[in-house]
Design a protein around this motif. Structure first.
Motif, PDB file in Angstrom:
ATOM      1  N   HIS A  17      41.641  34.093  51.702  1.00 32.32           N
ATOM      2  CA  HIS A  17      40.406  34.916  51.093  1.00 32.32           C
ATOM      3  C   HIS A  17      41.059  35.358  49.943  1.00 32.32           C
ATOM      4  N   ASN A  18      41.515  34.839  49.164  1.00 25.64           N
ATOM      5  CA  ASN A  18      42.032  35.567  47.505  1.00 25.64           C
ATOM      6  C   ASN A  18      42.344  34.378  46.851  1.00 25.64           C
ATOM      7  N   PRO A  19      42.670  34.434  45.499  1.00 26.95           N
ATOM      8  CA  PRO A  19      42.831  33.374  44.696  1.00 26.95           C
ATOM      9  C   PRO A  19      44.096  32.690  44.727  1.00 26.95           C
ATOM     10  N   PHE A  20      44.875  32.834  45.897  1.00 25.66           N
ATOM     11  CA  PHE A  20      46.092  32.361  45.960  1.00 25.66           C
ATOM     12  C   PHE A  20      45.763  30.801  46.878  1.00 25.66           C
ATOM     13  N   THR A  21      46.636  29.639  46.562  1.00 22.54           N
ATOM     14  CA  THR A  21      46.404  28.426  47.134  1.00 22.54           C
ATOM     15  C   THR A  21      47.306  28.133  48.111  1.00 22.54           C
ATOM     16  N   SER A  22      47.273  27.322  48.798  1.00 18.12           N
ATOM     17  CA  SER A  22      48.432  27.154  49.923  1.00 18.12           C
ATOM     18  C   SER A  22      49.850  26.863  49.155  1.00 18.12           C
ATOM     19  N   GLU A  23      49.820  26.182  48.059  1.00 16.47           N
ATOM     20  CA  GLU A  23      51.043  25.909  47.207  1.00 16.47           C
ATOM     21  C   GLU A  23      51.724  27.356  46.788  1.00 16.47           C
ATOM     22  N   LYS A  24      50.962  28.404  46.293  1.00 14.95           N
ATOM     23  CA  LYS A  24      51.253  29.756  46.152  1.00 14.95           C
ATOM     24  C   LYS A  24      52.082  30.447  47.126  1.00 14.95           C
ATOM     25  N   GLY A 139      49.266  42.562  47.442  1.00 14.00           N
ATOM     26  CA  GLY A 139      48.529  41.699  46.540  1.00 14.00           C
ATOM     27  C   GLY A 139      47.427  42.442  45.752  1.00 14.00           C
ATOM     28  N   GLU A 140      47.123  42.202  44.432  1.00  8.17           N
ATOM     29  CA  GLU A 140      46.196  43.343  43.815  1.00  8.17           C
ATOM     30  C   GLU A 140      45.745  42.462  42.629  1.00  8.17           C
ATOM     31  N   PRO A 141      44.499  42.635  42.192  1.00  9.82           N
ATOM     32  CA  PRO A 141      44.114  42.458  40.900  1.00  9.82           C
ATOM     33  C   PRO A 141      44.719  42.989  39.739  1.00  9.82           C
ATOM     34  N   TYR A 142      44.704  42.578  38.388  1.00 11.90           N
ATOM     35  CA  TYR A 142      45.137  43.270  37.515  1.00 11.90           C
ATOM     36  C   TYR A 142      44.245  42.857  36.059  1.00 11.90           C
ATOM     37  N   MET A 184      57.617  38.490  42.148  1.00 15.89           N
ATOM     38  CA  MET A 184      56.018  38.392  42.045  1.00 15.89           C
ATOM     39  C   MET A 184      55.582  36.678  41.692  1.00 15.89           C
ATOM     40  N   VAL A 185      54.527  36.589  42.391  1.00 18.30           N
ATOM     41  CA  VAL A 185      54.094  35.194  42.187  1.00 18.30           C
ATOM     42  C   VAL A 185      52.488  35.499  41.701  1.00 18.30           C
ATOM     43  N   LEU A 186      51.858  34.906  40.881  1.00 26.64           N
ATOM     44  CA  LEU A 186      50.500  35.241  40.200  1.00 26.64           C
ATOM     45  C   LEU A 186      49.724  34.189  40.417  1.00 26.64           C
ATOM     46  N   ALA A 187      48.508  34.451  40.829  1.00 24.64           N
ATOM     47  CA  ALA A 187      47.490  33.352  40.589  1.00 24.64           C
ATOM     48  C   ALA A 187      47.086  32.735  39.349  1.00 24.64           C
ATOM     49  N   ASP A 188      46.830  31.509  39.468  1.00 25.08           N
ATOM     50  CA  ASP A 188      46.025  30.803  38.283  1.00 25.08           C
ATOM     51  C   ASP A 188      44.669  30.508  38.401  1.00 25.08           C
ATOM     52  N   ARG A 235      36.728  35.196  35.443  1.00 33.42           N
ATOM     53  CA  ARG A 235      37.489  34.116  35.138  1.00 33.42           C
ATOM     54  C   ARG A 235      38.203  34.585  33.806  1.00 33.42           C
ATOM     55  N   GLU A 236      37.627  35.404  32.991  1.00 36.95           N
ATOM     56  CA  GLU A 236      38.025  35.652  31.742  1.00 36.95           C
ATOM     57  C   GLU A 236      39.011  36.884  31.616  1.00 36.95           C
ATOM     58  N   TYR A 237      38.843  37.845  32.609  1.00 32.68           N
ATOM     59  CA  TYR A 237      39.439  38.905  32.322  1.00 32.68           C
ATOM     60  C   TYR A 237      40.233  39.518  33.656  1.00 32.68           C
ATOM     61  N   LEU A 238      40.052  38.801  34.891  1.00 31.73           N
ATOM     62  CA  LEU A 238      40.789  39.339  35.887  1.00 31.73           C
ATOM     63  C   LEU A 238      41.956  38.509  36.366  1.00 31.73           C
ATOM     64  N   GLY A 239      43.372  39.071  36.447  1.00 36.13           N
ATOM     65  CA  GLY A 239      44.079  38.208  37.072  1.00 36.13           C
ATOM     66  C   GLY A 239      44.512  38.820  38.608  1.00 36.13           C
ATOM     67  N   TRP A 240      45.355  37.996  39.274  1.00 33.35           N
ATOM     68  CA  TRP A 240      45.845  38.529  40.662  1.00 33.35           C
ATOM     69  C   TRP A 240      46.855  38.088  40.903  1.00 33.35           C
ATOM     70  N   GLY A 241      47.803  38.997  41.873  1.00 32.68           N
ATOM     71  CA  GLY A 241      49.096  38.705  42.025  1.00 32.68           C
ATOM     72  C   GLY A 241      49.750  39.259  43.337  1.00 32.68           C
ATOM     73  N   VAL A 242      50.952  38.519  43.680  1.00 34.11           N
ATOM     74  CA  VAL A 242      51.469  39.369  44.952  1.00 34.11           C
ATOM     75  C   VAL A 242      52.714  39.833  44.559  1.00 34.11           C
TER      76      VAL A 242
END
Length: 248
Positions: A17-24, A139-142, A184-188, A235-242
């Motif tokens: 329930h976030n922008p991570f994938t199983s690979e992340k 895990g937090e947006p930025y 840190m691991v960041l979503a793509d 998609r243009e402005y928001l990142g997300w990471g753990v």
């Protein structure tokens, strides 16, 4: 006790329930150097994918707390599917204020920092369950780049530009709280697309089978507007990471 129904409808087919994938999550588990028997607490554990796959892959034990009845049930089923029911447990409860009875090696809140009233409060809460030398996961947006206007921020689902930091600002904020960022691991964009776009088919199928539901008009409006809104804003402005943190 439950989360708003809009989420249990639109994300009912999600395992994450976030922008991570199983690979992340696999990358993160390896990066943390998890070892068999390590204890993990996950506040806002959703459908349990992180805990269940880490238990399968690394032999860790843990508990996940989530207030969604649907996601709690899905987490229990996932543990059964992966054969890790002896290693992890899931609790249907409000994670606000939750403290583990036994100190853990990793205390996590991945994408639900409202539990502690924000990043700082969530770190403070997680620290109460953490053993000496343990790791906190947040895990937090930025902002990939700061929005020019408040309307852009709201288009991204934020209440205001000030709701999120840029990535350098967020890392500096952890430093100000006297924590070292140790991983840190960041979503793509692929992760964002899978998280957001997967909701659209779920909502469409739900509308086909629930045309007279009290929430049908809201779901229809959301399905109509979400693809364009997501492409133009999130998609243009928001990142997300753990981010993995250790107290100094």
């Amino acid at each position: 006790m439950d989360i708003p129904r809009i989420f249990t409808i639109s994300e009912s087919a999600h395992r994450i329930h976030n922008p991570f994938t199983s690979e992340k999550f696999a990358t993160l588990g390896a990066a943390l150097r998890l070892e068999p028997g390590m204890r993990i607490l996950d506040l806002g554990s959703g459908s349990g994918e992180m805990l269940c796959t880490w238990a399968r892959d690394h032999g860790v034990t843990g508990a996940g707390i989530d207030m969604s009845q649907l996601f709690f049930a899905q987490a229990k089923r996932r543990a059964e599917e992966l054969g890790v029911t002896d290693l992890v447990k899931f609790i249907h409860a409000d994670a606000v204020g939750y403290i583990a009875e036994e100190k853990v090696h990793v205390a996590a809140c991945v994408g639900a920092t409202w539990i502690g009233g924000g990043v700082a409060g969530t770190i403070e809460l997680l620290a109460k369950s953490l053993g000496v030398g343990g790791i906190i996961l947040i895990g937090e947006p930025y902002w990939l780049r700061a929005p020019a206007t408040e309307d852009v921020a709201k288009g991204c689902g934020a209440g205001a530009i000030s709701d999120f930091f840029t990535l350098p600002q967020l890392l500096s904020f952890f430093d100000d709280l006297s924590y070292d960022v140790v991983e840190m691991v960041l979503a793509d964009q692929e992760g964002w697309d899978r998280y957001e776009a997967a909701k659209w088919l779920t909502m469409r199928r739900w509308l086909e089978t629930n045309p007279h539901d009290a929430l049908a008009n809201e779901i229809r409006a959301k399905l109509t507007s979400e693809p364009t809104r997501y492409a133009a804003y999130t998609r243009e402005y928001l990142g997300w990471g753990v981010f993995a943190l250790m107290a100094r």
